[in-house]
Design a protein around this motif. Structure first.
Motif, PDB file in Angstrom:
ATOM      1  N   HIS A 259      26.272  35.665 -49.712  1.00 46.41           N
ATOM      2  CA  HIS A 259      25.304  35.206 -50.711  1.00 46.41           C
ATOM      3  C   HIS A 259      26.069  34.781 -51.968  1.00 46.41           C
ATOM      4  CE1 HIS A 259      21.893  36.627 -48.342  1.00 46.41           C
ATOM      5  NE2 HIS A 259      22.541  37.764 -48.167  1.00 46.41           N
ATOM      6  N   GLY A 260      26.576  33.547 -51.961  1.00 47.97           N
ATOM      7  CA  GLY A 260      27.355  33.043 -53.077  1.00 47.97           C
ATOM      8  C   GLY A 260      28.075  31.770 -52.677  1.00 47.97           C
ATOM      9  N   ALA A 261      28.956  31.305 -53.549  1.00 46.69           N
ATOM     10  CA  ALA A 261      29.708  30.075 -53.305  1.00 46.69           C
ATOM     11  C   ALA A 261      31.052  30.403 -52.668  1.00 46.69           C
ATOM     12  CB  ALA A 261      29.913  29.314 -54.614  1.00 46.69           C
ATOM     13  N   SER A 274      26.205  33.139 -38.493  1.00 49.90           N
ATOM     14  CA  SER A 274      26.689  33.468 -39.832  1.00 49.90           C
ATOM     15  C   SER A 274      26.089  32.496 -40.844  1.00 49.90           C
ATOM     16  CB  SER A 274      28.216  33.418 -39.884  1.00 49.90           C
ATOM     17  OG  SER A 274      28.680  32.115 -39.567  1.00 49.90           O
ATOM     18  N   CYS A 275      26.059  32.896 -42.113  1.00 49.75           N
ATOM     19  CA  CYS A 275      25.368  32.103 -43.135  1.00 49.75           C
ATOM     20  C   CYS A 275      26.113  32.168 -44.460  1.00 49.75           C
ATOM     21  CB  CYS A 275      23.942  32.616 -43.354  1.00 49.75           C
ATOM     22  SG  CYS A 275      22.920  32.679 -41.873  1.00 49.75           S
ATOM     23  N   ILE A 276      26.112  31.033 -45.175  1.00 46.73           N
ATOM     24  CA  ILE A 276      26.556  30.968 -46.566  1.00 46.73           C
ATOM     25  C   ILE A 276      25.418  30.333 -47.356  1.00 46.73           C
ATOM     26  CG2 ILE A 276      28.199  29.979 -48.195  1.00 46.73           C
ATOM     27  CD1 ILE A 276      30.281  29.957 -45.992  1.00 46.73           C
ATOM     28  N   GLY A 294      23.173  27.111 -46.987  1.00 45.66           N
ATOM     29  CA  GLY A 294      22.018  26.872 -47.845  1.00 45.66           C
ATOM     30  C   GLY A 294      20.777  27.548 -47.293  1.00 45.66           C
ATOM     31  N   VAL A 295      19.721  27.534 -48.096  1.00 41.23           N
ATOM     32  CA  VAL A 295      18.439  28.106 -47.691  1.00 41.23           C
ATOM     33  C   VAL A 295      17.338  27.117 -48.029  1.00 41.23           C
ATOM     34  CG1 VAL A 295      19.175  30.502 -47.933  1.00 41.23           C
ATOM     35  CG2 VAL A 295      18.212  29.308 -49.897  1.00 41.23           C
ATOM     36  N   ALA A 296      16.216  27.237 -47.355  1.00 42.93           N
ATOM     37  CA  ALA A 296      15.083  26.352 -47.599  1.00 42.93           C
ATOM     38  C   ALA A 296      14.637  26.458 -49.050  1.00 42.93           C
ATOM     39  CB  ALA A 296      13.931  26.710 -46.654  1.00 42.93           C
ATOM     40  N   HIS A 316      21.078  22.981 -45.501  1.00 37.52           N
ATOM     41  CA  HIS A 316      20.078  22.568 -46.486  1.00 37.52           C
ATOM     42  C   HIS A 316      20.820  21.935 -47.662  1.00 37.52           C
ATOM     43  CE1 HIS A 316      16.647  24.761 -44.641  1.00 37.52           C
ATOM     44  NE2 HIS A 316      17.611  25.573 -44.227  1.00 37.52           N
ATOM     45  N   GLY A 317      20.837  20.603 -47.712  1.00 39.37           N
ATOM     46  CA  GLY A 317      21.512  19.909 -48.801  1.00 39.37           C
ATOM     47  C   GLY A 317      22.502  18.890 -48.290  1.00 39.37           C
TER      48      GLY A 317
END
Length: 331
Positions: A259-261, A274-276, A294-296, A316-317
């Motif tokens: 949860h970050g850059a 996995s997710c960023i 990204g997230v919606a 997303h983006g």
């Protein structure tokens, strides 16, 4: 012996504990974010939307708010072809600006420099967009996209290439099936980064942990903090990191969440599920294997020298490949 000769060695000894702090103050670039890409930033989504709005006004005969403003296609010496639906036949090349009230279809091997549709653009195998395309829904099937493709939803299937995509979301391949209800998720435990790094050389400066070595965060843990790692950073399976990261290389194993850059001088690798959630900038390869960025409702930018998408992925983006971008997705 003069007072000066006595004070100099005493002052030198007293200053020794402050040398690391002085070193960090001199090297402030260590705690600064890496730039995303090279050269000036261009908001491709905004640029495409302005082209589309200008085309709608041109077709409707609405004069521009600024009478001195010249439509962008006239600046480039291009003509506009307008129709309810536009079909570009196989192996045909269209260098003018295509604008359709409903749909644009590009058959196999067709090429369109500019394509704008109020509903849908369908790009078949072997077709390509040369410069700019924009529509609420864009479907891409086994195509290499050389230009900028912007849509509310962009769906890509098969195998192909791209340079710059924008969508909310970009969907590669078919989404995997949900986890069986009888397969519980492994529990996560919260750990302290200060305690975890106790055995590693590290410093804490300006709210960031600075580590001159490779770092691995344990699987199925929850940690919080911003990290600057001179080596490789690995998030173990199911690890959750709440904070931003700057490292030489970043890897997220299965089901890891960040949860970050992320700013990496080399590669950023995302394994299955996995997710960023934040911005991603990689100087080397950005590889997504069944992963998400990204997230919606909160689009971000993901940029890398090379981008590789395998099986399903969702962004997303922006997704920008400076040198080459390829996808090989599930159907």
């Amino acid at each position: 012996m003069t007072t000066f000769n006595v004070m100099v060695p005493v002052a030198s000894v007293l200053a020794l504990p402050f040398l690391p702090m002085l070193h960090e103050l001199i090297r402030r670039s260590d705690v600064a974010a890496l730039p995303i890409g090279d050269g000036p930033f261009v908001d491709q989504a905004l640029l495409a939307a302005r082209w589309h709005d200008a085309l709608r006004a041109h077709v409707a005969g609405t004069p521009p708010a600024d009478a001195s403003a010249v439509p962008p296609w006239q600046t480039l010496g291009l003509a506009v072809q307008h129709a309810d639906a536009i079909h570009v036949a196989r192996d045909a090349h269209r260098d003018d600006v295509l604008y359709a009230d409903r749909t644009i279809t590009l058959d196999e091997g067709a090429q369109a420099a500019y394509a704008f549709a109020d509903e849908h653009i369908d790009i078949h195998a072997g077709a390509t967009i040369g410069t700019l395309a924009h529509a609420p829904l864009i479907d891409v099937d086994d195509a290499v996209l050389r230009g900028v493709v912007v849509g509310d939803t962009v769906r890509l299937r098969g195998a192909g290439g791209f340079a710059c995509l924008y969508g909310e979301p970009l969907v590669f391949g078919a989404a995997p099936g949900p986890r069986p209800a009888d397969t519980p998720a492994a529990p996560r435990r919260a750990i302290s980064l200060t305690r975890h790094f106790a055995s590693l050389p590290h410093r804490f400066l300006h709210g960031r942990y600075l580590l001159p070595c490779d770092v691995r965060l344990p699987a199925h843990t929850v940690v919080q903090g911003n990290l600057i790692v001179e080596g490789a950073l690995v998030l173990g399976e199911g690890c959750v990191l709440r904070g931003s990261v700057k490292a030489h290389r970043v890897e997220l194993e299965r089901h890891a969440l960040l949860h970050g850059a992320v700013f990496a001088r080399d590669d950023v690798l995302l394994a299955h599920a996995s997710c960023i959630d934040g911005v991603v900038s990689a100087g080397g390869l950005l590889r997504l294997t069944g992963a998400r960025i990204g997230v919606a409702g909160h689009p971000v930018s993901a940029c890398a020298r090379d981008v590789s998408v395998v099986n399903h992925a969702c962004v997303h983006g922006d997704l920008v490949a400076w040198r080459s971008g390829w996808f090989h997705t599930s159907r």
